[in-house]
Design a protein around this motif. Structure first.
Motif, PDB file in Angstrom:
ATOM      1  N   GLY A  17       0.786  -1.222   0.000  1.00  0.00           N
ATOM      2  CA  GLY A  17       0.000   0.000   0.000  1.00  0.00           C
ATOM      3  C   GLY A  17       0.815   1.267   0.000  1.00  0.00           C
ATOM      4  N   GLU A  18       0.543   2.122   0.973  1.00  0.00           N
ATOM      5  CA  GLU A  18       1.158   3.443   1.020  1.00  0.00           C
ATOM      6  C   GLU A  18       2.683   3.389   1.008  1.00  0.00           C
ATOM      7  N   LEU A  19       3.253   2.373   1.649  1.00  0.00           N
ATOM      8  CA  LEU A  19       4.708   2.280   1.663  1.00  0.00           C
ATOM      9  C   LEU A  19       5.251   2.129   0.242  1.00  0.00           C
ATOM     10  N   ALA A  20       4.620   1.280  -0.550  1.00  0.00           N
ATOM     11  CA  ALA A  20       5.056   1.103  -1.933  1.00  0.00           C
ATOM     12  C   ALA A  20       4.830   2.365  -2.747  1.00  0.00           C
ATOM     13  N   PHE A  21       3.685   3.036  -2.524  1.00  0.00           N
ATOM     14  CA  PHE A  21       3.402   4.265  -3.261  1.00  0.00           C
ATOM     15  C   PHE A  21       4.471   5.322  -2.995  1.00  0.00           C
ATOM     16  N   VAL A  22       4.791   5.501  -1.714  1.00  0.00           N
ATOM     17  CA  VAL A  22       5.740   6.546  -1.326  1.00  0.00           C
ATOM     18  C   VAL A  22       7.156   6.161  -1.749  1.00  0.00           C
ATOM     19  N   LEU A  23       7.481   4.881  -1.668  1.00  0.00           N
ATOM     20  CA  LEU A  23       8.784   4.426  -2.128  1.00  0.00           C
ATOM     21  C   LEU A  23       8.982   4.752  -3.603  1.00  0.00           C
ATOM     22  N   GLN A  24       7.942   4.554  -4.392  1.00  0.00           N
ATOM     23  CA  GLN A  24       8.014   4.827  -5.827  1.00  0.00           C
ATOM     24  C   GLN A  24       8.167   6.311  -6.115  1.00  0.00           C
ATOM     25  N   GLU A  25       7.403   7.141  -5.418  1.00  0.00           N
ATOM     26  CA  GLU A  25       7.323   8.551  -5.794  1.00  0.00           C
ATOM     27  C   GLU A  25       8.203   9.485  -4.971  1.00  0.00           C
TER      28      GLU A  25
ATOM     29  N   GLY B 256      10.823   8.189  -2.478  1.00  0.00           N
ATOM     30  CA  GLY B 256      12.085   7.639  -2.031  1.00  0.00           C
ATOM     31  C   GLY B 256      12.024   6.897  -0.713  1.00  0.00           C
ATOM     32  N   ARG B 257      13.171   6.412  -0.306  1.00  0.00           N
ATOM     33  CA  ARG B 257      13.249   5.445   0.783  1.00  0.00           C
ATOM     34  C   ARG B 257      13.004   6.054   2.162  1.00  0.00           C
ATOM     35  N   ARG B 258      13.575   7.225   2.420  1.00  0.00           N
ATOM     36  CA  ARG B 258      13.405   7.815   3.749  1.00  0.00           C
ATOM     37  C   ARG B 258      11.939   8.165   4.000  1.00  0.00           C
ATOM     38  N   HIS B 259      11.287   8.754   3.012  1.00  0.00           N
ATOM     39  CA  HIS B 259       9.861   9.078   3.156  1.00  0.00           C
ATOM     40  C   HIS B 259       9.043   7.796   3.357  1.00  0.00           C
ATOM     41  N   ALA B 260       9.402   6.748   2.617  1.00  0.00           N
ATOM     42  CA  ALA B 260       8.681   5.480   2.742  1.00  0.00           C
ATOM     43  C   ALA B 260       8.861   4.894   4.142  1.00  0.00           C
ATOM     44  N   PHE B 261      10.050   5.044   4.711  1.00  0.00           N
ATOM     45  CA  PHE B 261      10.276   4.548   6.069  1.00  0.00           C
ATOM     46  C   PHE B 261       9.361   5.267   7.054  1.00  0.00           C
ATOM     47  N   VAL B 262       9.224   6.579   6.919  1.00  0.00           N
ATOM     48  CA  VAL B 262       8.365   7.349   7.824  1.00  0.00           C
ATOM     49  C   VAL B 262       6.935   6.814   7.781  1.00  0.00           C
ATOM     50  N   VAL B 263       6.430   6.622   6.565  1.00  0.00           N
ATOM     51  CA  VAL B 263       5.061   6.121   6.412  1.00  0.00           C
ATOM     52  C   VAL B 263       4.936   4.714   6.994  1.00  0.00           C
ATOM     53  N   GLY B 264       5.892   3.837   6.653  1.00  0.00           N
ATOM     54  CA  GLY B 264       5.839   2.471   7.156  1.00  0.00           C
ATOM     55  C   GLY B 264       5.948   2.399   8.666  1.00  0.00           C
TER      56      GLY B 264
ATOM     57  N   SER C 229       0.451  -6.905   8.899  1.00  0.00           N
ATOM     58  CA  SER C 229       1.431  -7.899   8.449  1.00  0.00           C
ATOM     59  C   SER C 229       1.968  -7.565   7.064  1.00  0.00           C
ATOM     60  N   ARG C 230       1.135  -6.995   6.195  1.00  0.00           N
ATOM     61  CA  ARG C 230       1.611  -6.646   4.849  1.00  0.00           C
ATOM     62  C   ARG C 230       2.563  -5.458   4.881  1.00  0.00           C
ATOM     63  N   VAL C 231       2.300  -4.505   5.765  1.00  0.00           N
ATOM     64  CA  VAL C 231       3.228  -3.372   5.900  1.00  0.00           C
ATOM     65  C   VAL C 231       4.572  -3.864   6.417  1.00  0.00           C
ATOM     66  N   LEU C 232       4.554  -4.725   7.444  1.00  0.00           N
ATOM     67  CA  LEU C 232       5.796  -5.267   7.980  1.00  0.00           C
ATOM     68  C   LEU C 232       6.547  -6.077   6.939  1.00  0.00           C
ATOM     69  N   MET C 233       5.803  -6.855   6.147  1.00  0.00           N
ATOM     70  CA  MET C 233       6.429  -7.643   5.096  1.00  0.00           C
ATOM     71  C   MET C 233       7.120  -6.734   4.077  1.00  0.00           C
ATOM     72  N   ALA C 234       6.422  -5.678   3.651  1.00  0.00           N
ATOM     73  CA  ALA C 234       7.002  -4.753   2.682  1.00  0.00           C
ATOM     74  C   ALA C 234       8.217  -4.040   3.259  1.00  0.00           C
ATOM     75  N   MET C 235       8.160  -3.679   4.543  1.00  0.00           N
ATOM     76  CA  MET C 235       9.307  -3.022   5.174  1.00  0.00           C
ATOM     77  C   MET C 235      10.507  -3.961   5.253  1.00  0.00           C
ATOM     78  N   GLY C 236      10.251  -5.244   5.513  1.00  0.00           N
ATOM     79  CA  GLY C 236      11.342  -6.216   5.525  1.00  0.00           C
ATOM     80  C   GLY C 236      11.988  -6.349   4.165  1.00  0.00           C
ATOM     81  N   ARG C 237      11.188  -6.386   3.127  1.00  0.00           N
ATOM     82  CA  ARG C 237      11.735  -6.524   1.777  1.00  0.00           C
ATOM     83  C   ARG C 237      12.422  -5.257   1.290  1.00  0.00           C
ATOM     84  N   ALA C 238      12.035  -4.119   1.864  1.00  0.00           N
ATOM     85  CA  ALA C 238      12.655  -2.851   1.480  1.00  0.00           C
ATOM     86  C   ALA C 238      13.872  -2.520   2.341  1.00  0.00           C
ATOM     87  N   LYS C 239      14.323  -3.469   3.167  1.00  0.00           N
ATOM     88  CA  LYS C 239      15.492  -3.299   4.030  1.00  0.00           C
ATOM     89  C   LYS C 239      15.260  -2.309   5.165  1.00  0.00           C
TER      90      LYS C 239
END
Length: 503
Positions: free
Chosen positions: A100-108, A110-118, A341-351
Motif C-alpha cells: 500500500g502506502e509504503l510502496a506508493f511513497v517508495l516509488q514517488e 524515495g526510501r526515507r519518506h517510505a520509512f516514515v510512512v511504514g 502484516s503486509r506493511v511489515l512484510m514490505a518493510m522487511g523486503r525494502a530493508k
C-alpha cells in the motif's frame, strides 16, 4: 526511487488456484497468492472502517453533537474521506502491489519518506488490532460483569485489569493470527461472512427503530446540544468522523493479492466508505429515536447505546447490538491484522526491517513472520488496559493522516500529464483525478491540523502527544541504525521485491 519503474501487472501474486511456489523460490522474494475476490476486499475495507465505536458510542455522539449535528457531521466526514479514497483507488490502478502506502511513497518520494510512512502505519494498524481485541473483552465485561470482574490483577491509568479479560483478549488475538497464517482465502471468507451478519444486524435495528417511530410517533433526541449553535456541534462530529473511517486504506495493503482487475479497487473503496457511512448514520438515527426528546441516556448503564435500543426493541434489540459489535470487532481484528502484516512484510523486503519480516511461507503463501510478530506485539495490550492503549491509538491518528497525505500527493504526481507515457490508467480524466488528489492532500493537511491546533475539537491530549514524541524518537534512532542497509540496497532489487514481485 530514483527511477520510475513501469506499472506492475495486476496479477502480481501466484495464480488464484493457490499453486505452491516453485521449490527453489526464496522465501524472502516469494509472492503471496492472488486469491482475494472483490466481495472479500469490500468486506476488508467495510469491516475495518466499522469498528466497535459504531455500536458503543452513538449515545455519546448525540450528546456531543445532537441528532442533526451527528448526522450531518458523519455525512460530511464520509464525503471528505471519500475524496481521499479516490486517490487510493487511482494509485492502485498503477501500483497494484502489496504494501500500500509504503510502496506508493517508495516509488514517488524515495526510501526515507517510505520509512516514515511504514514506521507510523505498522504501529497504527497493530494498535488498532490490539484495541479491537480489548474491545472483545470489554463487551463480555459489560454483559457478564460478575464473571469477568474476577481475579483483579492491577490498575493502569485508572483501568482495572482482570484475568478473564486478559485471557479473552489474548485468545481473540491468537485466533485471528492463526486464521491469517492459514491463508488469505480463509481470512477473506471470514471477513465477508462477518460483514454480512453485521449489516443484517444493523438493518434489523434500523427497522426496529422505524417500527417504533411509526407506532409511537417519531420523537427524536434534540437536533443540537442545548446552548450550542449548529456549526460547532457539526464541527465536533466532522473532527471525529474522518478517523471513524480508518480502515478503507486496508485495501491497498493487499492489492498484490487481488484476483481481479485493480481498476475495480476505486469502486470497492468508495462503496465501503459509503456503506460504512450508512452504518454510522443508521445507528445514530436509531439511537436518537430510542432516546427521544427527553434524552434518557441511562447514565449508569455500562453500555448506554445497547440499553436505549433494548428500551424500544426489548431483549431482541440488545441481542442484535451484541451481534453487531462482535462482528464489528472481529472484522476490525482481521482486517487490520492483514494490513499490519503486509506493511511489515514490505518493510522487511525494502530493508527497513530485518529481512525475515519479508518471508512468505511456502504452503499457505502468507507472511507468517509478520503475522506472528503482529500477534505477539498485540498480546502485550491486554496487560496495559484500554486507557493506556487509547493514548497510543490516538497518537497513531497522526501517522494514518500522514499516510493519507502522502498517498494523495503520490497520486497527484502520477496523474501529471508528463507521466502519460508511463501508463494509461487515468486516460482523459487525468486533469480531474489530479485536481481530486490535490484536494485530498489539502484535506489530509486539514485533518492533521485538527490534531494539533489549540482549541480544535480533535486536538490530541498530553498523553498521546508524549507517546507520539517517543515513537518519533524511536523511529529516528531505528532509521539511523538501518540507514546504511536501506540506502545501500540496489535500486533494481527494491523494484523487484516491492514493485515487481515474482510469482
Amino acid at each position: 526511487m530514483s527511477e520510475r519503474p513501469s506499472a506492475p501487472s495486476s496479477t502480481t501474486g501466484s495464480s488464484a488456484d493457490g499453486a505452491p511456489a516453485p521449490a527453489g523460490a526464496d522465501e524472502n522474494t516469494r509472492s503471496l497468492q492472488s486469491t482475494l475476490k472483490p466481495s472479500w476486499v469490500f468486506a476488508i475495507a467495510l469491516g475495518s472502517a466499522v469498528g466497535w465505536g459504531a455500536f458503543m458510542l452513538p449515545v455519546d455522539w448525540l450528546q456531543d453533537g445532537g441528532t442533526a449535528g451527528a448526522l450531518l457531521g458523519f455525512t460530511i466526514g464520509a464525503v471528505l474521506i471519500g475524496i481521499i479514497g479516490i486517490s487510493y483507488g487511482m494509485i492502485i490502478r498503477v501500483l497494484p502491489v502489496t504494501g500500500g502506502e509504503l510502496a506508493f511513497v517508495l516509488q514517488e518520494f524515495g526510501r526515507r519518506h517510505a520509512f516514515v510512512v511504514g514506521w507510523f502505519l505498522a504501529l497504527a494498524y497493530a494498535c488498532i488490532v490490539a484495541l479491537n481485541a480489548t474491545a472483545v473483552a470489554l463487551v463480555f465485561r459489560m454483559l457478564l460483569p460478575s464473571l469477568m470482574e474476577q481475579v483483579h490483577l492491577y490498575t493502569v491509568a485508572g483501568w482495572d485489569i482482570y484475568l478473564p479479560e486478559v485471557i479473552i483478549a489474548a485468545l481473540a488475538i491468537v485466533a485471528t493470527g492463526f486464521m491469517n497464517a492459514m491463508g488469505t482465502a480463509l481470512s477473506g471468507r471470514f471477513q465477508f461472512i462477518a460483514c454480512v451478519v453485521l449489516i443484517i444486524a444493523v438493518v434489523a435495528i434500523l427497522l426496529g427503530a422505524l417500527l417504533h417511530g411509526m407506532q409511537h410517533g417519531f420523537a427524536f433526541y434534540p437536533a443540537f446540544p442545548e446552548g450550542s449553535s449548529p456549526l460547532p456541534a457539526i464541527a465536533v462530529m466532522v473532527a471525529f468522523a474522518p478517523w471513524a473511517f480508518v480502515g478503507f486504506d486496508n485495501v491497498p495493503q493487499a492489492a498484490g493479492e487481488f484476483d481481479f482487475s485493480p481498476r475495480k479497487a476505486l469502486f470497492l473503496i468508495l462503496a465501503a466508505i459509503g456503506t460504512a457511512g450508512l452504518v454510522y448514520l443508521a445507528m445514530i438515527f436509531s439511537s436518537s429515536v430510542a432516546l427521544g426528546p427527553n434524552g434518557d441516556t441511562h447514565p449508569d448503564a455500562a453500555w448506554p447505546t445497547a440499553e436505549v435500543i433494548a428500551g424500544i426493541m426489548g431483549p431482541l434489540g440488545k441481542g442484535l447490538m451484541v451481534i453487531a459489535v462482535l462482528m464489528g470487532v472481529a472484522t476490525g481484528l482481521n482486517g487490520f491484522t492483514v494490513s499490519s502484516s503486509r506493511v511489515l512484510m514490505a518493510m522487511g523486503r525494502a530493508k527497513m526491517l530485518p529481512a525475515f519480516f519479508g518471508r512468505v511461507e511456502s504452503r499457505h503463501r502468507t507472511p507468517v513472520v509478520a503475522i506472528v510478530f503482529t500477534s505477539a506485539l498485540c498480546l502485550l495490550a491486554p496487560f496495559f488496559g484500554r486507557s493506556a492503549l487509547q493514548w497510543i491509538v490516538d497518537m497513531t491518528s497522526v501517522g494514518v493522516t500522514i499516510a493519507y497525505g502522502y498517498t494523495c500527493l503520490a497520486a497527484f504526481k502520477l496523474a501529471h500529464p508528463a507521466r502519460a507515457g508511463e501508463h494509461d490508467a487515468f486516460g482523459r480524466a487525468r486533469p480531474v483525478y489530479r485536481a481530486i488528489s490535490l484536494l485530498g492532500a489539502l484535506l489530509s493537511l486539514g485533518f492533521l491540523l485538527l490534531l494539533f491546533v489549540p482549541g480544535s475539537p480533535g486536538r490530541l491530549g498530553t498523553q498521546p502527544l508524549v507517546a507520539l514524541a517517543v515513537w518519533v524518537v524511536l523511529g529516528a534512532l531505528f532509521l539511523a541504525v538501518r540507514h546504511r542497509r536501506l540506502m545501500a540496497a540496489p535500486e533494481e532489487e527494491l523494484e523487484e521485491v516491492i514493485l515487481h514481485p515474482e510469482p
